[in-house]
Design a protein around this motif. Structure first.
Motif, short mmCIF file in Angstrom:
data_model
loop_
_atom_site.label_atom_id
_atom_site.label_comp_id
_atom_site.label_asym_id
_atom_site.label_seq_id
_atom_site.Cartn_x
_atom_site.Cartn_y
_atom_site.Cartn_z
N TRP A 153 0.82 -1.22 0.00
CA TRP A 153 0.00 0.00 0.00
C TRP A 153 0.85 1.26 0.00
CZ3 TRP A 153 -4.72 0.49 -1.51
CH2 TRP A 153 -5.53 -0.63 -1.53
N TRP A 154 2.02 1.22 0.66
CA TRP A 154 2.92 2.37 0.59
C TRP A 154 3.35 2.61 -0.85
CZ3 TRP A 154 3.26 5.87 4.18
CH2 TRP A 154 3.05 5.53 5.51
N GLY A 155 3.63 1.52 -1.57
CA GLY A 155 3.98 1.65 -2.98
C GLY A 155 2.85 2.21 -3.81
N ARG A 156 1.63 1.76 -3.52
CA ARG A 156 0.48 2.27 -4.26
C ARG A 156 0.26 3.75 -3.99
NH1 ARG A 156 -3.66 -2.87 -3.61
NH2 ARG A 156 -2.49 -4.21 -5.03
N LEU A 200 0.76 9.48 -5.57
CA LEU A 200 1.41 10.79 -5.39
C LEU A 200 2.18 11.19 -6.64
CD1 LEU A 200 2.76 10.65 -1.73
CD2 LEU A 200 0.86 12.01 -2.61
N SER A 201 2.85 10.26 -7.26
CA SER A 201 3.58 10.57 -8.49
C SER A 201 2.62 11.01 -9.59
CB SER A 201 4.37 9.35 -8.96
OG SER A 201 5.39 9.05 -8.05
N PHE A 202 1.46 10.36 -9.66
CA PHE A 202 0.47 10.75 -10.66
C PHE A 202 -0.08 12.15 -10.36
CE2 PHE A 202 -3.99 11.01 -11.96
CZ PHE A 202 -3.85 10.85 -13.32
N VAL A 203 -0.39 12.42 -9.09
CA VAL A 203 -0.93 13.72 -8.71
C VAL A 203 0.09 14.82 -8.98
CG1 VAL A 203 -1.71 15.10 -6.73
CG2 VAL A 203 -2.58 12.79 -7.07
N SER A 204 1.37 14.46 -8.90
CA SER A 204 2.40 15.47 -9.15
C SER A 204 2.33 15.99 -10.58
CB SER A 204 3.79 14.92 -8.86
OG SER A 204 4.19 14.00 -9.84
N GLY A 205 1.62 15.30 -11.44
CA GLY A 205 1.42 15.78 -12.80
C GLY A 205 0.52 17.00 -12.87
N ALA A 206 0.09 17.53 -11.73
CA ALA A 206 -0.73 18.74 -11.72
C ALA A 206 -0.03 19.91 -12.39
CB ALA A 206 -1.09 19.12 -10.28
N GLY A 250 7.85 18.12 -5.02
CA GLY A 250 7.88 17.44 -3.72
C GLY A 250 7.03 16.17 -3.72
N LEU A 251 5.83 16.24 -4.31
CA LEU A 251 4.97 15.05 -4.38
C LEU A 251 5.60 13.96 -5.23
CD1 LEU A 251 1.42 16.62 -4.82
CD2 LEU A 251 2.36 15.52 -2.78
N PHE A 252 6.25 14.37 -6.32
CA PHE A 252 6.89 13.38 -7.18
C PHE A 252 8.02 12.67 -6.44
CE2 PHE A 252 10.25 12.24 -10.19
CZ PHE A 252 9.57 11.29 -10.93
N VAL A 253 8.85 13.42 -5.75
CA VAL A 253 9.98 12.82 -5.02
C VAL A 253 9.45 11.89 -3.93
CG1 VAL A 253 11.89 13.34 -3.44
CG2 VAL A 253 11.61 14.65 -5.56
N LEU A 254 8.46 12.34 -3.16
CA LEU A 254 7.89 11.51 -2.10
C LEU A 254 7.23 10.26 -2.68
CD1 LEU A 254 7.44 11.47 0.99
CD2 LEU A 254 5.24 12.57 0.55
N GLY A 255 6.47 10.43 -3.73
CA GLY A 255 5.80 9.29 -4.36
C GLY A 255 6.79 8.30 -4.94
N PHE A 256 7.81 8.79 -5.63
CA PHE A 256 8.82 7.92 -6.20
C PHE A 256 9.54 7.16 -5.09
CE2 PHE A 256 13.15 7.10 -7.63
CZ PHE A 256 12.91 6.33 -8.77
N HIS A 257 9.81 7.85 -3.99
CA HIS A 257 10.50 7.24 -2.85
C HIS A 257 9.73 6.02 -2.34
CE1 HIS A 257 10.30 7.12 1.62
NE2 HIS A 257 11.59 6.96 1.50
N PHE A 258 8.41 6.17 -2.08
CA PHE A 258 7.64 5.05 -1.55
C PHE A 258 7.42 3.97 -2.59
CE2 PHE A 258 6.31 8.05 1.85
CZ PHE A 258 6.77 7.27 2.90
N LEU A 300 9.56 3.18 -4.93
CA LEU A 300 10.85 2.49 -4.98
C LEU A 300 11.02 1.57 -3.77
CD1 LEU A 300 13.50 2.34 -6.61
CD2 LEU A 300 14.39 4.11 -5.09
N LEU A 301 10.66 2.07 -2.60
CA LEU A 301 10.80 1.28 -1.37
C LEU A 301 9.97 0.00 -1.42
CD1 LEU A 301 12.09 1.14 1.44
CD2 LEU A 301 10.14 2.42 2.30
N ALA A 302 8.82 0.06 -2.06
CA ALA A 302 7.93 -1.10 -2.10
C ALA A 302 8.27 -2.04 -3.27
CB ALA A 302 6.48 -0.64 -2.22
N SER A 303 9.24 -1.68 -4.08
CA SER A 303 9.56 -2.53 -5.24
C SER A 303 10.42 -3.71 -4.84
CB SER A 303 10.25 -1.73 -6.31
OG SER A 303 11.53 -1.29 -5.88
#
Length: 151
Positions: free
Chosen positions: A31-34, A39-45, A138-146, A148-151
């Motif tokens: 779920w953290w990965g999801r 968050l990465s998708f929302v960063s497309g704002a 910021g959202l992209f970095v945070l989203g990518f981080h989680f 990546l962690l869940a991969s």
């Protein structure tokens, strides 16, 4: 599932072992990965802001401000109810206990209803495009981080 610490999760990831099947702060890493993907998708704002343009956003902000001022208590309630319902729809499949769902839905719903007033003003702010770019980063970095962690 075993509950692991944040540093343990990164240690497992760096060792090349999968973190899936473990919990971080009581929530499965899946779920953290999801959430990271969301968050990465929302960063497309930023793309939306650039495509729509600041002038149109300002006009939308004026309309929203007028709409919310028309019948403030009713419109705030409707926005809050919709947001609270969305929180429950997202939290239910995860297995969040209903008292927590209720508190989250009520709190976030109320906040969304009140923030709708402020959103009209914010959309009219000439600094919005630049602020959106920084928040999106910021959202992209945070989203990518989680993610990546869940991969």
């Amino acid at each position: 599932m075993a509950d692991i610490s944040y540093l343990d999760a990164w240690g497992m990831w760096l060792d090349g072992r999968s973190t899936l099947g473990h919990d971080l702060l009581g929530l499965p890493l899946l779920w953290w990965g999801r959430f990271g993907k969301i968050l990465s998708f929302v960063s497309g704002a930023t793309v939306v802001v650039d495509l729509v343009g600041p002038e149109k956003l300002s006009r939308y902000g004026e309309r929203l401000a007028r709409f919310m001022a028309r019948k403030p208590s009713r419109n705030t309630f409707v926005v809050g109810l919709l947001t609270g319902g969305a929180v429950v729809l997202v939290a239910e499949p995860i297995g969040v206990p209903w008292p927590v769902e209720f508190v989250l839905g009520t709190t976030l719903g109320g906040a969304a209803g009140l923030l709708a007033f402020r959103l009209g003003s914010a959309l009219q702010d000439p600094e919005l495009p630049m602020a959106t770019r920084w928040v999106s980063l910021g959202l992209f970095v945070l989203g990518f981080h989680f993610d990546l962690l869940a991969s």
